[in-house]
Design an enzyme around this catalytic site. Structure first.
Site, PDB file in Angstrom:
ATOM      1  N   TYR A 287       5.825  -5.499   4.981  1.00 27.78           N
ATOM      2  CA  TYR A 287       5.017  -5.935   6.110  1.00 27.78           C
ATOM      3  C   TYR A 287       4.439  -7.330   5.898  1.00 27.78           C
ATOM      4  O   TYR A 287       4.140  -8.024   6.873  1.00 27.78           O
ATOM      5  CB  TYR A 287       3.925  -4.906   6.418  1.00 27.78           C
ATOM      6  CG  TYR A 287       4.470  -3.813   7.301  1.00 27.78           C
ATOM      7  CD1 TYR A 287       4.623  -4.011   8.664  1.00 27.78           C
ATOM      8  CD2 TYR A 287       4.918  -2.623   6.760  1.00 27.78           C
ATOM      9  CE1 TYR A 287       5.178  -3.040   9.479  1.00 27.78           C
ATOM     10  CE2 TYR A 287       5.475  -1.642   7.567  1.00 27.78           C
ATOM     11  CZ  TYR A 287       5.602  -1.855   8.926  1.00 27.78           C
ATOM     12  OH  TYR A 287       6.167  -0.899   9.730  1.00 27.78           O
TER      13      TYR A 287
ATOM     14  N   HIS B 220      -0.317   1.443   6.499  1.00 26.31           N
ATOM     15  CA  HIS B 220       1.046   1.522   5.983  1.00 26.31           C
ATOM     16  C   HIS B 220       1.079   1.906   4.509  1.00 26.31           C
ATOM     17  O   HIS B 220       2.137   1.892   3.886  1.00 26.31           O
ATOM     18  CB  HIS B 220       1.772   0.190   6.193  1.00 26.31           C
ATOM     19  CG  HIS B 220       2.168  -0.047   7.614  1.00 26.31           C
ATOM     20  ND1 HIS B 220       3.072   0.754   8.268  1.00 26.31           N
ATOM     21  CD2 HIS B 220       1.760  -0.973   8.529  1.00 26.31           C
ATOM     22  CE1 HIS B 220       3.222   0.333   9.518  1.00 26.31           C
ATOM     23  NE2 HIS B 220       2.442  -0.711   9.698  1.00 26.31           N
TER      24      HIS B 220
END
Length: 754
Positions: A283, A436
């Site tokens: 990410y 996440h």
């Protein structure tokens, strides 16, 4: 009459002159307003420099031709702006995604090539969107916490506006005033307001989603010189309407309303001083595009902000940190939610490397990455990189053993990478990693020569593949991939770290105990005291290079568990490859049953069971024609479980990967001592195997107390080495003295190996 006629004539001349002056003033004002374009990613000066050198800068010229072919092919197909209806991977989703990528490229081509067909294409597509957008309700797919209009989530709408803003900037001067007013009033301003004001739960967060939203609003604000929108982008919305516990798509919780928000907050909080992004490299790669593209635009439009100096130049540090978080082939390590195979060849990293080179001091090592990428940005930064490569200024990017701290102040654990020859050990002891993050403190995975040997599963998602959940996260991401049993770390009583709860995990982090690098031995050690109340986890990992003892470098893994009550402990190793041999007998299960019923255990089939040897477990396997051996100091009470992922997975959403689990039961304190060797090879052509067996004959614990752990390793020639580790004092200057089996050992520092 003559006087009257004369006066009228003078008056008419005066009025005509005034009208002429007024037209000139209006013209000058329009020219003044439009003269600054392009000014975000391309600049007028940059375009002039690029044009002057076209045909003489090989990599830039190649990229330009490749982009031209892509855009020309799309122009020949005509414009398609469908009514949105699909999830990721579906036709409408992919078409709108393709549109914003081509828009940006076409705008750049217009500036560099002076060919109006590209401006016409951009304008005409924008006009189609200006017709469609005011008619759109929320996207018909209702899964997202923040539904978009063009896409199923505001995140993708923001992607569109980030790229479209660059295209608008490129054709701004070419458009008429009426066309600009139409596009801004019917498309861009409503679009920006929808992302921000209409979706504060999306916009006012610290998360990669919000970074994209902030940057989308900020980029279009810079094109339009709209300070109100720019302030929203930089500092977030001034609103109290944010629900403190609103869940996002991934099950994480949105930060409370008192937290700082906006682009600058997203720059401050997720990045550590070392440039590590708390969500993990997958990410970080995704977020680096909006972070850096907006920084470049701000540097061009608002240089007084000195954005590339912010937080001690964290943005350019972040690019180098990301490259250090890749394997030999440039693929990012699968930390937290991460898809295997994503690499620095992605379009985001092409942009990131060029910008970091241009604004970060022209690091010649970045040029070597750009050379591998074989493409550049078609802007000032890409020109700088192409010129650097043309002039042979590149130097190899040298990846070394490194620690990257986590947390805004660098005090929330981190990631350590031990590297020696072809071996790479990635050791995770971070903060949660926002929504996440996975529940796997003190986990590790290992590569040899760029190949995964001990793997981390990554995410449970088929990104942008419509057949699998619309290309979105699958439920197995929560029930399996995030759970601790999916990782190579200790699990207590079949329960995930922090009980698998984000609200607990997000408040805690592991702590580095030691990181020490030398030519012979590279050591990292960390502690976790909050994963299980009343239990302390302490793991120490080392790569040992001692060719006179063991020919190849090997990994030493010591995992100390100190509990206050009797527990069951599992330590899995998710090995890649084919079992060759074990030194213990196992019983294959005639009927496959699951290892447990929750916390990820419900997804593991038990394939075979065994009692551990009362000394050493030897597990030998082969992967990519290289042999590996796990040697573990075990007790007769330990259990060995061969398991495979895939239970309770009727849609085959999970890979059927194997694992070996060492289980210790009915124990308060536990010590796992393991060595992992990469050795030998097999040639399917010659059909010869070389050095197929382990060089370690035995590994044993000589001492394990609160203060010290002593491990003896014996090779096949009956030579022995002793590794003694201080469990409570990591100071490099402290002198230690202990007696083991009537032998006295003295050394200075946190450990000794001899």
């Amino acid at each position: 009459m003559i006087v009257k006629k004369y006066i009228c004539f003078i008056l008419i001349c005066f009025l005509f002159a005034c009208k002429k002056d007024n037209k000139a003033a209006i013209k000058n004002n329009v020219e003044q307003n439009t003269a600054s374009h392009p000014s975000l990613i391309l600049t007028q000066k940059g375009v002039k420099n690029i044009k002057a050198q076209l045909g003489t800068i090989p990599l830039f010229d190649k990229t330009l031709e490749d982009v031209k072919q892509d855009v020309d092919a799309e122009i020949s197909k005509g414009i398609a702006v469908p009514i949105p209806k699909d999830f990721s991977g579906g036709y409408t989703h992919e078409q709108h995604k393709k549109n914003f990528l081509i828009l940006q490229k076409a705008g750049v081509l217009y500036q560099i090539l002076d060919d109006e067909k590209y401006a016409v294409y951009v304008r005409d597509m924008f006009l189609e969107y200006a017709k469609l957008y005011p008619t759109l309700p929320l996207h018909p797919q209702e899964r997202s916490y923040a539904r978009g209009k063009l896409f199923w989530q505001c995140l993708n709408d923001s992607n569109w506006l980030v790229y479209a803003s660059q295209a608008y900037d490129c054709i701004y001067n070419w458009l008429s005033k009426e066309e600009r007013e139409h596009l801004e009033n019917d498309l861009f301003i409503p679009f920006a307001n929808f992302i921000s004001e209409k979706n504060p739960q999306f916009f006012n967060r610290v998360h990669n989603h919000s970074t994209w939203g902030n940057v989308a609003v900020g980029m279009i604000a810079l094109v339009m010189d709209n300070d109100e929108l720019l302030q929203k982008a930089l500092y977030g919305l001034k609103t109290d309407s944010i629900a403190a516990n609103l869940k996002d798509d991934d099950g994480g919780f949105i930060k409370n309303k008192d937290q700082k928000v906006g682009f600058l907050a997203n720059l401050d909080e997720p990045f550590s001083p070392d440039g590590y992004y708390t969500e993990g490299p997958y990410y970080q790669r995704y977020a680096m595009y909006p972070f850096l593209i907006f920084a470049q635009a701000l540097e061009n439009k608002k240089p007084e902000l000195k954005i590339f100096e912010h937080k001690n130049a964290v943005l350019t540090k972040a690019v180098e940190a990301l490259i250090n978080l890749t394997d030999k082939d440039g693929e990012f390590y699968t930390i937290n939610d991460a898809q295997k195979g994503m690499s620095y060849y992605s379009r985001e990293l092409v942009t990131a490397v060029d910008i970091a080179y241009h604004y970060g001091g022209n690091n010649p090592e970045l040029l070597s990455i750009a050379k591998k990428q074989n493409k550049v940005n078609l802007d000032d930064t890409g020109l700088a990189v192409a010129l650097g490569l043309k002039n042979n200024l590149d130097k190899p990017f040298r990846k070394k053993s490194i620690t990257l701290t986590d947390g805004p102040n660098g005090n929330q654990g981190g990631i350590s990478i031990l590297r020696n020859n072809n071996l790479e050990v990635i050791f995770k002891y971070t903060a949660q990693g926002l929504s996440h993050g996975h529940y796997d403190k003190l986990s590790f995975f290992m590569y040899n020569n760029g190949t995964e040997v001990i793997q981390d599963y990554g995410l449970a998602r088929f990104v942008n593949i419509e057949q699998k959940g619309g290309g979105n996260y699958l439920k197995e991401n929560t029930t399996w991939a995030k759970q601790t049993i999916a990782h190579n770390t200790v699990i207590q009583n079949e329960t995930s770290h922090f009980n698998g709860k984000y609200s607990i995990g997000s408040k805690n982090h592991s702590n580095q105990y030691l990181f020490n690098i030398s030519e012979k031995i590279k050591v990292v050690s960390a502690k976790e005291n909050n994963a299980y109340p009343g239990t302390e986890l302490h793991r120490t990992m080392a790569i040992v290079t001692d060719s006179s003892f063991i020919k190849q470098p090997f990994v030493l893994d010591i995992f100390n568990v100190i509990g206050t009550s009797t527990n069951k402990y599992d330590l899995p190793f998710y090995y890649k490859g084919q079992i060759m041999q074990t030194n213990f007998k196992y019983t294959q299960q005639a009927t496959l049953k699951t290892l447990g019923d929750k916390n990820g255990y419900q997804h593991l089939f038990v394939e075979a069971l065994a009692d551990a040897p009362n000394s050493n477990l030897k597990f030998n396997w082969m992967h990519n024609n290289v042999f590996y051996t796990l040697t573990s100091a075990t007790q007769a009470t330990d259990k060995i479980i061969f398991a495979r992922i895939g239970a309770n997975d009727p849609e085959y959403n999970l890979r059927r990967d194997p694992t070996l689990i060492i289980r210790k039961t009915n124990t308060k304190n536990a010590l796992y001592v393991n060595a992992i060797e990469a050795h030998g090879s097999y040639s399917p052509v010659s059909e010869f195997s070389v050095n197929a067996y382990s060089s370690i004959a035995k590994i044993e614990t000589l001492l394990n107390t609160k203060d010290y752990t002593a491990i003896r390793i014996t090779n096949n020639n009956k030579q022995s080495k002793l590794f003694i580790f201080s469990n409570t004092n990591p100071d490099k200057t402290t002198a230690h003295s202990i007696t083991i089996n009537d032998n006295e050992f003295n050394w200075v520092g946190s450990y000794t190996y001899n």
